[in-house]
Design a protein around this motif. Structure first.
Motif, PDB file in Angstrom:
ATOM      1  N   GLN A  42     -38.917 -19.469 -47.361  1.00  0.00           N
ATOM      2  CA  GLN A  42     -39.365 -20.300 -46.725  1.00  0.00           C
ATOM      3  C   GLN A  42     -39.108 -21.837 -46.765  1.00  0.00           C
ATOM      4  O   GLN A  42     -38.703 -22.531 -45.189  1.00  0.00           O
ATOM      5  N   LYS A  43     -39.321 -22.257 -47.877  1.00  0.00           N
ATOM      6  CA  LYS A  43     -39.360 -23.803 -48.014  1.00  0.00           C
ATOM      7  C   LYS A  43     -38.153 -23.647 -47.653  1.00  0.00           C
ATOM      8  O   LYS A  43     -37.235 -25.315 -47.002  1.00  0.00           O
TER       9      LYS A  43
ATOM     10  N   GLU B 296     -36.710 -23.333 -43.492  1.00  0.00           N
ATOM     11  CA  GLU B 296     -37.618 -25.172 -43.222  1.00  0.00           C
ATOM     12  C   GLU B 296     -36.286 -25.909 -43.272  1.00  0.00           C
ATOM     13  O   GLU B 296     -35.608 -26.918 -42.598  1.00  0.00           O
ATOM     14  N   LYS B 297     -36.704 -26.380 -45.143  1.00  0.00           N
ATOM     15  CA  LYS B 297     -35.309 -27.416 -45.269  1.00  0.00           C
ATOM     16  C   LYS B 297     -33.553 -27.313 -44.641  1.00  0.00           C
ATOM     17  O   LYS B 297     -33.340 -28.354 -44.089  1.00  0.00           O
TER      18      LYS B 297
END
Length: 468
Positions: A436-437, A440-441
């Protein structure tokens, strides 16, 4: 008297040497060795995975392989829109599709642009093109010398070519040249070449295809045109040797976007976007070398400008990867960006993507609708769309057929792939908490790029009025 004459002669020689040095230093005398010739051979709808130098097992592309053996192979070159016109517009202008105007197939570029034809001409080059002439209008944007020799119409039933006019062009004077040789192979309709070379039952099919007799029959025709392409590459390299220009000529081979099979061309999966590039440059490029540097078609014109000794052109989206070519660095760019607009090839279906060397994010901006392409899925033209309908005929019989066809038509809003572990992009990691990180990036980077480009997303995938 004799001493005075000797003194005058010495002064004259010194003056001539000084003045000649000044002219060369200030770019007023062409230095042939400092400015190599450039020949760029481009395929049309090539599945680069079929090239034997890229691991293909169905055909030995000996002439293309020779460029890899004598030069540098790029493992990560991508087109920013997997269609003919947008790819070529990006190649020639150094601009992404929304900024150059050709953000739909067959949509022209803006008429106030400059292209590689201007940039290299300003640096003392003749810039010519033979073959497929998509994206050569208006002449004010693409001031190429159009050379007879290769077939310009990509849907021609024949691909007859001759090299006499090409030979005249590359030998007409001492001025350096950049010549684009644009083959129409292996673009549809797959009517040239000797298909008897291939046994359809022994072919290794791409893993994102449904295995049907129709698919194998069409694939044989496709590979016959890949053979024709390889023969053309051999004829061009042979001509350079015959004219003794091979030592001072860069030969670049480009694969364009993927084949006109479902899931490749007209999509943002790697089967459509991932291309091939080989660069042969005697005494400058290490033979049998390869690079994982990330590059796009927008980067090629800035690189040609760099090779020709020019300064970077302000405002271009691409950047030179010459340091990679010369082995001075291993990296070029951190991300590549891509778009797809489906009109006029089908119903509106805008897609955007971003990737690095490993991970790839795809956003399907109208995922509530089904994907449809009229050149592959038209039920009123099943004879021309025979591959797709041979696939859908297997639904209910073959679980893999249902999985592949459903994936093609019904797409989620977000796709995220680890292309190193999953090169065919079957395992969507978009909902996996572990990613997820980075998702999002990537989204943040992609939205920022769209804003910088003036890309309004779904609303630009519409019908545009043609200029009178």
């Amino acid at each position: 008297m004799i001493k005075k004459m000797r003194l005058v002669s010495r002064v004259a020689v010194i003056f001539i040497l000084f003045f000649s040095s000044y002219l060369v230093t200030n770019g007023q005398v062409s230095n042939r060795k400092a400015k190599p010739n450039i020949v760029i051979i481009m395929a049309d709808d090539l599945d680069s995975k079929q090239l034997s130098c890229y691991g293909g097992q169905n055909i030995q592309t000996k002439n293309i392989d020779a460029l890899a053996k004598n030069g540098l192979k790029f493992n990560h070159i991508y087109t920013s829109e997997a269609m003919c016109v947008p790819t070529r517009a990006s190649l020639f202008t150094g601009l992404y599709p929304v900024r150059n105007g050709a953000f739909q197939n067959h949509k022209p570029v803006y008429d106030n642009l400059q292209s590689v034809g201007h940039y290299l001409a300003d640096l003392g080059y003749r810039v010519g093109l033979t073959g497929k002439d998509h994206v050569t209008k208006p002449k004010s944007v693409f001031p190429f010398d159009i050379i007879n020799g290769f077939e310009p119409n990509c849907v021609s039933a024949t691909d007859d070519y001759q090299l006499e006019d090409v030979k005249k062009y590359i030998t007409q004077d001492e001025k350096p040249y950049c010549l684009f040789v644009m083959s129409i192979n292996p673009h549809m309709p797959w009517t040239v070449g000797d298909s008897t070379e291939f046994d359809p039952d022994k072919l290794i099919l791409p893993k994102n295809w449904v295995d049907t007799k129709t698919t194998r029959r069409q694939f044989v025709k496709y590979l016959a045109e890949v053979r024709r392409l390889d023969d053309q590459v051999g004829d061009i390299t042979k001509l350079l040797k015959e004219t003794r220009q091979d030592k001072n000529t860069i030969v670049m081979f480009l694969g364009e976007q993927g084949a006109q099979f479902p899931g490749a061309k007209w999509n943002l999966w790697d089967a459509g976007q991932k291309s091939s590039m080989l660069v042969q440059w005697p005494e400058n490029v290490k033979p049998s070398s390869q690079t994982d540097a990330l590059v796009q078609y927008e980067d090629i014109t800035p690189t040609l400008i760099d090779i020709a000794g020019g300064k970077p052109v302000s405002g271009l989206d691409g950047k030179s990867f010459l340091p990679v070519v010369l082995g001075k660095t291993k990296d070029a760019r951190e991300y590549t960006y891509s778009i797809h607009n489906n009109i006029p090839e089908g119903d509106p279906y805008p897609i955007r993507s971003i990737r690095d060397k490993r991970f790839k994010l795809i956003l399907n901006l109208t995922a509530d609708k089904d994907y449809y392409n009229r050149f592959m899925m038209n039920p009123k033209s099943t004879d021309r769309n025979s591959v797709w309908f041979s696939w859908t005929a297997e639904i209910g019989k073959d679980p893999q057929a249902e999985k592949i066809t459903n994936r093609f038509v019904k797409r989620p809003p977000v796709e995220f792939y680890d292309t190193t572990k999953d090169p065919w992009e079957f395992n969507n990691l978009a909902s996996d908490p572990a990613y997820q990180k980075i998702i999002e990036k990537f989204k943040e980077k992609l939205y920022a790029w769209m804003k910088q480009q003036g890309d309004k997303g779904a609303e630009i995938d519409m019908v545009y009025n043609k200029k009178p």
